[in-house]
Design an enzyme around this catalytic site. Structure first.
Site, PDB file in Angstrom:
ATOM      1  CD  GLN A 133      -2.449  -1.340   2.780  1.00 37.58           C
ATOM      2  OE1 GLN A 133      -3.438  -0.742   2.944  1.00 37.58           O
ATOM      3  NE2 GLN A 133      -1.859  -1.878   3.540  1.00 37.58           N
ATOM      4  CG  HIS A 138      -3.200   2.376  -1.750  1.00 36.45           C
ATOM      5  ND1 HIS A 138      -2.905   2.320  -0.271  1.00 36.45           N
ATOM      6  CD2 HIS A 138      -4.083   1.790  -2.171  1.00 36.45           C
ATOM      7  CE1 HIS A 138      -4.284   1.778  -0.002  1.00 36.45           C
ATOM      8  NE2 HIS A 138      -4.816   1.501  -0.809  1.00 36.45           N
ATOM      9  CB  SER A 158      -3.973   0.517  10.735  1.00 38.40           C
ATOM     10  OG  SER A 158      -4.167   1.169   9.689  1.00 38.40           O
ATOM     11  CD  GLU A 187      -0.677  -0.368  17.793  1.00 40.08           C
ATOM     12  OE1 GLU A 187      -1.460   0.440  17.300  1.00 40.08           O
ATOM     13  OE2 GLU A 187       0.331  -0.004  18.830  1.00 40.08           O
TER      14      GLU A 187
HETATM   15  C1  BJW Z   1       4.582  -0.913  12.643  1.00 39.81           C
HETATM   16  C2  BJW Z   1       5.769   0.072  12.939  1.00 39.81           C
HETATM   17  C3  BJW Z   1       7.046  -0.845  12.828  1.00 39.81           C
HETATM   18  C4  BJW Z   1       4.176   1.270  13.061  1.00 39.81           C
HETATM   19  N1  BJW Z   1       6.984  -2.234  12.868  1.00 39.81           N
HETATM   20  N2  BJW Z   1       4.571  -2.109  12.396  1.00 39.81           N
HETATM   21  C5  BJW Z   1     -16.615   1.397   4.419  1.00 39.81           C
HETATM   22  C6  BJW Z   1     -16.264   0.113   4.554  1.00 39.81           C
HETATM   23  C7  BJW Z   1     -15.696  -0.406   3.598  1.00 39.81           C
HETATM   24  C8  BJW Z   1     -14.818   0.285   2.958  1.00 39.81           C
HETATM   25  C9  BJW Z   1     -15.154   1.809   2.610  1.00 39.81           C
HETATM   26  C10 BJW Z   1     -15.980   2.181   3.573  1.00 39.81           C
HETATM   27  N3  BJW Z   1     -16.103   3.556   3.358  1.00 39.81           N
HETATM   28  C11 BJW Z   1     -15.135   3.939   2.314  1.00 39.81           C
HETATM   29  C12 BJW Z   1     -14.675   2.874   1.945  1.00 39.81           C
HETATM   30  C13 BJW Z   1     -13.681   2.495   0.834  1.00 39.81           C
HETATM   31  C14 BJW Z   1     -12.400   3.239   1.297  1.00 39.81           C
HETATM   32  C15 BJW Z   1     -11.902   2.912   2.689  1.00 39.81           C
HETATM   33  O1  BJW Z   1     -11.059   2.012   3.104  1.00 39.81           O
HETATM   34  N4  BJW Z   1     -12.139   3.862   3.666  1.00 39.81           N
HETATM   35  C16 BJW Z   1     -11.793   3.524   5.068  1.00 39.81           C
HETATM   36  C17 BJW Z   1     -11.544   5.068   5.687  1.00 39.81           C
HETATM   37  C18 BJW Z   1     -12.904   2.706   5.744  1.00 39.81           C
HETATM   38  N5  BJW Z   1     -11.080   2.750   0.438  1.00 39.81           N
HETATM   39  C19 BJW Z   1     -11.029   3.404  -0.795  1.00 39.81           C
HETATM   40  O2  BJW Z   1     -11.606   4.209  -1.125  1.00 39.81           O
HETATM   41  C20 BJW Z   1      -9.999   2.497  -1.704  1.00 39.81           C
HETATM   42  N6  BJW Z   1     -10.756   2.343  -2.950  1.00 39.81           N
HETATM   43  C21 BJW Z   1     -11.752   1.687  -3.141  1.00 39.81           C
HETATM   44  O3  BJW Z   1     -12.302   0.746  -2.017  1.00 39.81           O
HETATM   45  O4  BJW Z   1     -12.296   1.489  -4.437  1.00 39.81           O
HETATM   46  C22 BJW Z   1     -13.297   0.509  -4.615  1.00 39.81           C
HETATM   47  C23 BJW Z   1     -12.725  -1.026  -5.076  1.00 39.81           C
HETATM   48  C24 BJW Z   1     -11.981  -1.571  -4.646  1.00 39.81           C
HETATM   49  C25 BJW Z   1     -11.393  -2.740  -4.838  1.00 39.81           C
HETATM   50  C26 BJW Z   1     -11.621  -3.248  -6.331  1.00 39.81           C
HETATM   51  C27 BJW Z   1     -12.562  -2.300  -7.139  1.00 39.81           C
HETATM   52  C28 BJW Z   1     -12.932  -1.070  -6.463  1.00 39.81           C
HETATM   53  C29 BJW Z   1      -9.022   3.447  -2.061  1.00 39.81           C
HETATM   54  C30 BJW Z   1      -8.022   3.649  -0.782  1.00 39.81           C
HETATM   55  C31 BJW Z   1      -6.975   4.573  -1.162  1.00 39.81           C
HETATM   56  C32 BJW Z   1      -6.048   4.801   0.286  1.00 39.81           C
HETATM   57  N7  BJW Z   1      -5.079   5.650   0.099  1.00 39.81           N
HETATM   58  C33 BJW Z   1      -4.273   5.885   1.076  1.00 39.81           C
HETATM   59  C34 BJW Z   1      -3.568   7.491   0.707  1.00 39.81           C
HETATM   60  C35 BJW Z   1      -2.676   7.146  -0.492  1.00 39.81           C
HETATM   61  C36 BJW Z   1      -1.719   8.192  -0.507  1.00 39.81           C
HETATM   62  C37 BJW Z   1      -0.612   8.597   0.438  1.00 39.81           C
HETATM   63  O5  BJW Z   1       0.233   7.838   0.746  1.00 39.81           O
HETATM   64  O6  BJW Z   1      -0.677   9.670   0.597  1.00 39.81           O
HETATM   65  O7  BJW Z   1      -3.161   4.942   1.329  1.00 39.81           O
HETATM   66  S1  BJW Z   1      -4.946   6.049   2.825  1.00 39.81           S
HETATM   67  C38 BJW Z   1      -3.431   5.611   3.675  1.00 39.81           C
HETATM   68  O8  BJW Z   1      -4.100   4.300   4.303  1.00 39.81           O
HETATM   69  C39 BJW Z   1      -2.422   5.260   2.597  1.00 39.81           C
HETATM   70  C40 BJW Z   1      -2.122   3.845   3.132  1.00 39.81           C
HETATM   71  O9  BJW Z   1      -1.481   2.995   1.885  1.00 39.81           O
HETATM   72  C41 BJW Z   1      -3.487   3.462   3.792  1.00 39.81           C
HETATM   73  C42 BJW Z   1      -3.196   2.102   4.618  1.00 39.81           C
HETATM   74  O10 BJW Z   1      -2.369   2.812   5.757  1.00 39.81           O
HETATM   75  P1  BJW Z   1      -1.349   1.741   6.611  1.00 39.81           P
HETATM   76  O11 BJW Z   1      -0.254   1.245   5.592  1.00 39.81           O
HETATM   77  O12 BJW Z   1      -2.108   0.572   7.148  1.00 39.81           O
HETATM   78  O13 BJW Z   1      -0.869   2.941   7.681  1.00 39.81           O
HETATM   79  P2  BJW Z   1      -1.101   3.443   9.036  1.00 39.81           P
HETATM   80  O14 BJW Z   1      -0.553   4.431   9.547  1.00 39.81           O
HETATM   81  O15 BJW Z   1      -2.660   3.130   9.193  1.00 39.81           O
HETATM   82  O16 BJW Z   1      -0.942   2.018  10.139  1.00 39.81           O
HETATM   83  C43 BJW Z   1       0.517   1.648  10.243  1.00 39.81           C
HETATM   84  C44 BJW Z   1       0.713   0.534  11.021  1.00 39.81           C
HETATM   85  O17 BJW Z   1       1.991  -0.018  11.095  1.00 39.81           O
HETATM   86  C45 BJW Z   1       0.003   0.393  12.450  1.00 39.81           C
HETATM   87  O18 BJW Z   1      -0.782  -0.759  12.709  1.00 39.81           O
HETATM   88  C46 BJW Z   1       1.219   0.548  13.283  1.00 39.81           C
HETATM   89  O19 BJW Z   1       0.908  -0.086  14.525  1.00 39.81           O
HETATM   90  C47 BJW Z   1       2.219  -0.291  12.469  1.00 39.81           C
HETATM   91  N8  BJW Z   1       3.601   0.041  12.671  1.00 39.81           N
HETATM   92  N9  BJW Z   1       5.636   1.108  13.210  1.00 39.81           N
HETATM   93  C48 BJW Z   1       5.723  -2.856  12.336  1.00 39.81           C
HETATM   94  N10 BJW Z   1       8.224  -0.433  13.233  1.00 39.81           N
END
Ligand code: BJW
Length: 240
Positions: free
Chosen positions: A87, A105, A173, A196
């Site tokens: 991601q 992403h 996360s 975590e």
């Molecule tokens: C460590 C550590 C260490 C710390 N060692 N660990 C309701 C229900 C279901 C879905 C939806 C809904 N409402 C809307 C949606 C869909 C929406 C969505 O998910 N929304 C949520 C808010 C609910 N999703 C979308 O819109 C996606 N598109 C979509 O669904 O299209 C439909 C479709 C799907 C499939 C097929 C066809 C059609 C698009 C999502 C785009 C997300 N983009 C982002 C921004 C990108 C740009 C940028 O980088 O700025 O991507 S959001 C942001 O979150 C970014 C990340 O890639 C993503 C995930 O975050 P990540 O990587 O998990 O980071 P953190 O900070 O959240 O977590 C870090 C973790 O690491 C923590 O757990 C720490 O504990 C851990 N950690 N240090 C190991 N040293």
């Protein structure tokens, strides 16, 4: 053994790149909807471009860590049987040596022209509205998948999850879909490696906690040991 590894911001944290939702993360005190949606970009392109320009510039100041390198080592052993689905929009997997990396992403070092649809490798800034090298229009945006947009290459990911023997989720996360649902799509065993327990930790058959920089190399060593034991058992077996 076919393995799909999903990575999130946590795997790059020890390289010095901030995660999104942790304390001190990129979104602390900010509404993600103000920088990570097409609507936010339409409303204030300068603000969004600055956010990504700063993160693109930061890439040249960081290096892959032991977790990225361990996954590259695993690819040397498994070849095409390993797919890293990330991601993350950084390029630390590639710089560690991984070749089979799928950025669902998008990528910071890619710029997308919304006029001619061309994509260009990009290391500079976009905030000053440079012309598209293909068509000349000043409509280059970060090649990043924002909320409400469709992640890249989901057909490839879906097929790989369907075919895999093991799905491993590292440093995410579990709050963003569709990646948060991959654990349900995977047909094989499931393992989470995270600092975590994530939001979806109980959906995994096994969940291990700790920093990716030590957990991932330990898991890779363990797996490579098991695979090598299996192949020596096979070699020792008398022909049937
Ligand atoms: C460590 C550590 C260490 C710390 N060692 N660990 C309701 C229900 C279901 C879905 C939806 C809904 N409402 C809307 C949606 C869909 C929406 C969505 O998910 N929304 C949520 C808010 C609910 N999703 C979308 O819109 C996606 N598109 C979509 O669904 O299209 C439909 C479709 C799907 C499939 C097929 C066809 C059609 C698009 C999502 C785009 C997300 N983009 C982002 C921004 C990108 C740009 C940028 O980088 O700025 O991507 S959001 C942001 O979150 C970014 C990340 O890639 C993503 C995930 O975050 P990540 O990587 O998990 O980071 P953190 O900070 O959240 O977590 C870090 C973790 O690491 C923590 O757990 C720490 O504990 C851990 N950690 N240090 C190991 N040293």
């Amino acid at each position: 053994m076919k393995i799909v590894v999903l990575t999130g911001a946590g795997i790059s944290a020890e390289s010095g790149l901030a995660t999104f939702r942790d304390s001190g993360g990129l979104w602390e005190g900010h509404d993600p909807m103000q920088v990570a949606t097409p609507e936010a970009y339409a409303q204030d392109p300068g603000l969004v471009q600055r956010f990504y320009d700063e993160r693109r510039a930061a890439l040249s100041r960081v290096e892959p860590n032991a977790a990225h390198r361990a996954l590259a080592r695993l690819e040397v052993a498994l070849g095409d049987d390993l797919l890293v689905v990330t991601q993350n929009v950084d390029d630390l997997h590639e710089r560690a040596g991984s070749r089979r990396v799928h950025h669902i992403h998008g990528r910071l070092r890619s710029a997308w022209c919304t006029t001619c649809d061309a994509r260009h490798e990009w290391s500079g800034s976009l905030g000053d509205e440079p012309p598209c090298p293909a068509c000349g229009a000043r409509t280059l945006r970060p090649d990043i998948v924002w909320f409400g947009e469709i992640p890249y290459g989901m057909d490839v990911v879906e097929q790989a999850l369907w075919d895999c023997d093991l799905f491993v989720s590292i440093g995410t996360s579990g709050l963003v879909y569709p990646a948060a649902a991959f654990v349900h799509w995977a047909r094989g065993a499931t393992l989470e490696l995270n600092l975590e327990p994530s939001a979806g930790a109980t959906d995994f058959a096994e969940s291990r906690q700790g920093p990716a920089g030590s957990l991932v190399p330990a898991w890779v060593d363990e797996l490579l040991g098991e695979l090598s034991d299996e192949s020596s058992d096979e070699a020792a077996r008398p022909p049937s």
